[in-house]
Design an enzyme around this catalytic site. Sequence first.
Site, PDB file in Angstrom:
ATOM      1  N   HIS A  63     -43.583   1.586 -88.476  1.00  0.00           N
ATOM      2  CA  HIS A  63     -43.097   0.724 -89.029  1.00  0.00           C
ATOM      3  C   HIS A  63     -41.870   0.470 -88.954  1.00  0.00           C
ATOM      4  O   HIS A  63     -40.658   0.980 -90.439  1.00  0.00           O
ATOM      5  CB  HIS A  63     -43.596   1.488 -90.712  1.00  0.00           C
ATOM      6  CG  HIS A  63     -43.931  -0.404 -91.537  1.00  0.00           C
ATOM      7  ND1 HIS A  63     -44.814  -0.152 -92.388  1.00  0.00           N
ATOM      8  CD2 HIS A  63     -42.401  -0.941 -91.781  1.00  0.00           C
ATOM      9  CE1 HIS A  63     -44.329  -1.375 -93.307  1.00  0.00           C
ATOM     10  NE2 HIS A  63     -43.120  -1.616 -92.370  1.00  0.00           N
ATOM     11  N   HIS A  65     -38.367  -2.926 -89.053  1.00  0.00           N
ATOM     12  CA  HIS A  65     -38.478  -4.003 -88.916  1.00  0.00           C
ATOM     13  C   HIS A  65     -37.535  -4.543 -88.112  1.00  0.00           C
ATOM     14  O   HIS A  65     -36.069  -4.697 -88.685  1.00  0.00           O
ATOM     15  CB  HIS A  65     -37.785  -5.192 -90.382  1.00  0.00           C
ATOM     16  CG  HIS A  65     -39.778  -5.084 -91.277  1.00  0.00           C
ATOM     17  ND1 HIS A  65     -40.176  -5.571 -91.233  1.00  0.00           N
ATOM     18  CD2 HIS A  65     -39.501  -3.859 -92.436  1.00  0.00           C
ATOM     19  CE1 HIS A  65     -40.718  -5.447 -92.557  1.00  0.00           C
ATOM     20  NE2 HIS A  65     -41.131  -4.099 -92.712  1.00  0.00           N
ATOM     21  N   LEU A  66     -37.585  -4.822 -86.782  1.00  0.00           N
ATOM     22  CA  LEU A  66     -36.540  -5.033 -85.408  1.00  0.00           C
ATOM     23  C   LEU A  66     -35.724  -6.630 -86.633  1.00  0.00           C
ATOM     24  O   LEU A  66     -34.773  -6.780 -85.751  1.00  0.00           O
ATOM     25  CB  LEU A  66     -36.993  -4.862 -84.023  1.00  0.00           C
ATOM     26  CG  LEU A  66     -35.647  -4.497 -83.540  1.00  0.00           C
ATOM     27  CD1 LEU A  66     -35.158  -2.951 -83.458  1.00  0.00           C
ATOM     28  CD2 LEU A  66     -37.195  -3.729 -82.327  1.00  0.00           C
ATOM     29  N   ARG A  67     -36.384  -7.585 -86.659  1.00  0.00           N
ATOM     30  CA  ARG A  67     -35.472  -8.607 -87.048  1.00  0.00           C
ATOM     31  C   ARG A  67     -35.323  -9.422 -86.181  1.00  0.00           C
ATOM     32  O   ARG A  67     -34.927 -10.809 -86.728  1.00  0.00           O
ATOM     33  CB  ARG A  67     -34.676  -9.113 -88.133  1.00  0.00           C
ATOM     34  CG  ARG A  67     -34.711  -7.916 -89.436  1.00  0.00           C
ATOM     35  CD  ARG A  67     -35.449  -7.890 -90.097  1.00  0.00           C
ATOM     36  NE  ARG A  67     -35.118  -7.249 -91.472  1.00  0.00           N
ATOM     37  CZ  ARG A  67     -36.156  -6.909 -92.287  1.00  0.00           C
ATOM     38  NH1 ARG A  67     -37.549  -7.966 -92.259  1.00  0.00           N
ATOM     39  NH2 ARG A  67     -35.894  -6.647 -94.179  1.00  0.00           N
ATOM     40  N   ASN A  97     -42.665 -10.289 -89.359  1.00  0.00           N
ATOM     41  CA  ASN A  97     -42.906 -11.454 -90.650  1.00  0.00           C
ATOM     42  C   ASN A  97     -41.030 -11.191 -89.522  1.00  0.00           C
ATOM     43  O   ASN A  97     -39.941 -11.148 -90.277  1.00  0.00           O
ATOM     44  CB  ASN A  97     -42.680 -10.070 -91.208  1.00  0.00           C
ATOM     45  CG  ASN A  97     -41.966  -8.857 -91.991  1.00  0.00           C
ATOM     46  OD1 ASN A  97     -41.725  -8.394 -91.020  1.00  0.00           O
ATOM     47  ND2 ASN A  97     -40.929  -8.912 -93.211  1.00  0.00           N
ATOM     48  N   HIS A 182     -50.303  -3.905 -96.040  1.00  0.00           N
ATOM     49  CA  HIS A 182     -49.216  -3.833 -97.151  1.00  0.00           C
ATOM     50  C   HIS A 182     -49.930  -4.748 -98.127  1.00  0.00           C
ATOM     51  O   HIS A 182     -50.741  -5.438 -98.920  1.00  0.00           O
ATOM     52  CB  HIS A 182     -48.320  -5.319 -96.708  1.00  0.00           C
ATOM     53  CG  HIS A 182     -47.165  -5.345 -98.029  1.00  0.00           C
ATOM     54  ND1 HIS A 182     -45.856  -5.167 -97.751  1.00  0.00           N
ATOM     55  CD2 HIS A 182     -47.337  -5.792 -99.678  1.00  0.00           C
ATOM     56  CE1 HIS A 182     -45.598  -6.019 -99.382  1.00  0.00           C
ATOM     57  NE2 HIS A 182     -46.005  -5.863 -99.694  1.00  0.00           N
ATOM     58  N   HIS A 234     -47.221   2.411 -96.292  1.00  0.00           N
ATOM     59  CA  HIS A 234     -45.847   2.793 -97.477  1.00  0.00           C
ATOM     60  C   HIS A 234     -46.418   3.311 -98.748  1.00  0.00           C
ATOM     61  O   HIS A 234     -46.773   2.146 -99.632  1.00  0.00           O
ATOM     62  CB  HIS A 234     -44.819   1.976 -97.609  1.00  0.00           C
ATOM     63  CG  HIS A 234     -44.952   0.075 -97.780  1.00  0.00           C
ATOM     64  ND1 HIS A 234     -46.222   0.389 -98.390  1.00  0.00           N
ATOM     65  CD2 HIS A 234     -44.499  -1.358 -96.640  1.00  0.00           C
ATOM     66  CE1 HIS A 234     -46.512  -1.160 -98.642  1.00  0.00           C
ATOM     67  NE2 HIS A 234     -45.395  -2.214 -97.028  1.00  0.00           N
ATOM     68  N   ASP A 324     -40.256   2.176 -93.144  1.00  0.00           N
ATOM     69  CA  ASP A 324     -40.278   0.711 -93.123  1.00  0.00           C
ATOM     70  C   ASP A 324     -38.585   0.423 -93.156  1.00  0.00           C
ATOM     71  O   ASP A 324     -37.965  -0.150 -94.129  1.00  0.00           O
ATOM     72  CB  ASP A 324     -40.780   0.606 -94.683  1.00  0.00           C
ATOM     73  CG  ASP A 324     -41.448  -0.746 -95.459  1.00  0.00           C
ATOM     74  OD1 ASP A 324     -40.450  -2.139 -94.300  1.00  0.00           O
ATOM     75  OD2 ASP A 324     -41.400  -0.952 -96.391  1.00  0.00           O
ATOM     76  N   HIS A 328     -31.361  -5.812 -94.311  1.00  0.00           N
ATOM     77  CA  HIS A 328     -30.784  -7.022 -94.650  1.00  0.00           C
ATOM     78  C   HIS A 328     -29.407  -7.369 -94.958  1.00  0.00           C
ATOM     79  O   HIS A 328     -28.643  -6.315 -94.704  1.00  0.00           O
ATOM     80  CB  HIS A 328     -31.146  -7.116 -95.936  1.00  0.00           C
ATOM     81  CG  HIS A 328     -33.456  -7.222 -96.130  1.00  0.00           C
ATOM     82  ND1 HIS A 328     -33.606  -8.703 -95.511  1.00  0.00           N
ATOM     83  CD2 HIS A 328     -34.232  -6.300 -96.556  1.00  0.00           C
ATOM     84  CE1 HIS A 328     -34.822  -8.068 -95.844  1.00  0.00           C
ATOM     85  NE2 HIS A 328     -35.121  -6.731 -96.534  1.00  0.00           N
TER      86      HIS A 328
END
Length: 443
Positions: A63, A65-67, A97, A182, A234, A324, A328
């Site tokens: 899990h 977020h590599l963006r 996402n 989620h 999560h 997770d 940001h």
Amino acid sequence: MVAEPLLVRGGRLIDPANDLDEIGDLSIADGRIAAIGAVETPAQARVIDAAGLVVAPGLIDVHVHLREPGFPEKETIESGTAAAAAGGFTTIFCMPNTNPTLDSVETIARLNEEIARRAVVRVRPIAAITKGRRGAEAVNFAALAAQGVVGFSDDGDTTADSAIMRAALETSRELNVPIVVHCEDKALARGAMHEGDVSRELGLPGIPPEAEEIIIARDLMLARLTGGWLHVCHVSIGRGADLIRAAKRAGVRVTAEVMPHHLTMTDRWVAGDRTLVNVDEPPGEPGQPADANTKVNPPLRPEADAKALLAALQDGAIDLIATDHAPHAAQEKQGTPFAQAAFGLSGLEFALPLTLALVRAGHLTLSEAIAALSATPARLWNLGGGTLAPGAPADVTIFDPNERWTPTGDNLRTRSANTPLLGMTLTGRVRHTLVAGEERYRG
Ligand code: DOR
């Protein structure tokens, strides 16, 4: 390029898949584990002295977020996979996402090309459940599964339409690819932190735990109805873990993950407390109340939940630890009032020290910790790694379980250091991360 032969000498070899925990050597040739135990030095081998270090199968994070595509100000394939390697991860799954959403054969193909050129660890994409993650129209599951996606998820949001979820789970059974959920009832979850004494004290809008519990319950029912593979992201509440445990006992095909932050931090951190729970580590200096680096979704919960989640990890109701990792940019966190700031914590470089703290406190053996971070995800997803057995890919993490270090904005590889752990003393640090026998990180 073929990696040079390597001998990792005299480390504590931990291979949960083979019940191995002993001091010995590991030799690597042609990108694979060649031999383990008392090993002759292969000709021309480079030697890594691992005395006092732990040698484990490369960690696997299901899990992240590599963006990419779309949010290079938060993270890129380069920075995210460098952070993964620095955290000891050799395989990560990346969430859809993004912008555009990973919802089509074209976006996945394009991302896979970028990964092949720019990633320093193995990256496997998770595709969305619905187009644009908008919840209205399902993706083409079979076409995406044929491209090798390792899950389907609208992570960041719940797929509200139960009929789409039913269809997704039915397809997952046929494709043997999980629906990764989620769990958050959006109408209930309009707050910014866990709803309870601390949110009232701080005057911040709360998210009741029932927002998570309701959707976990629904999705377990749909997994029961369909026989599909449900993977719950999560889990942050004890009652959610209880529902998963009961469903497993009833034969539902469900797997679940817990994050290091939900095991060791509480909603008191939002008030500035920096006491880690479930472990015996020294607290950090108190932080500012309502620091957006404590804002994550699902939110940090009270200590009773952290304790129940640990018990669930110990008894198998929860299968594994994932991060997770949710980078940001600073202006989306510090530059913004808590109620409006982005949800998410940076995780890849902290999972190992936080999990080792649970080991030091006697809650997990080192082998159980490595299973939760490597062998178990490898087994569940049939990834072919997660072991030091001869013949396996030489994805190996070598770490010093006793090295103390202090994360700062400067010594992390992630582009976004959004974590309340900055400035705290952590124990346990990666020295070498090998992917297919090639050194991708040296500490
Ligand atoms: O805190 C979170 N951040 N939770 C999520 O589910 C999404 C993630 C993100 O993408 O930033």
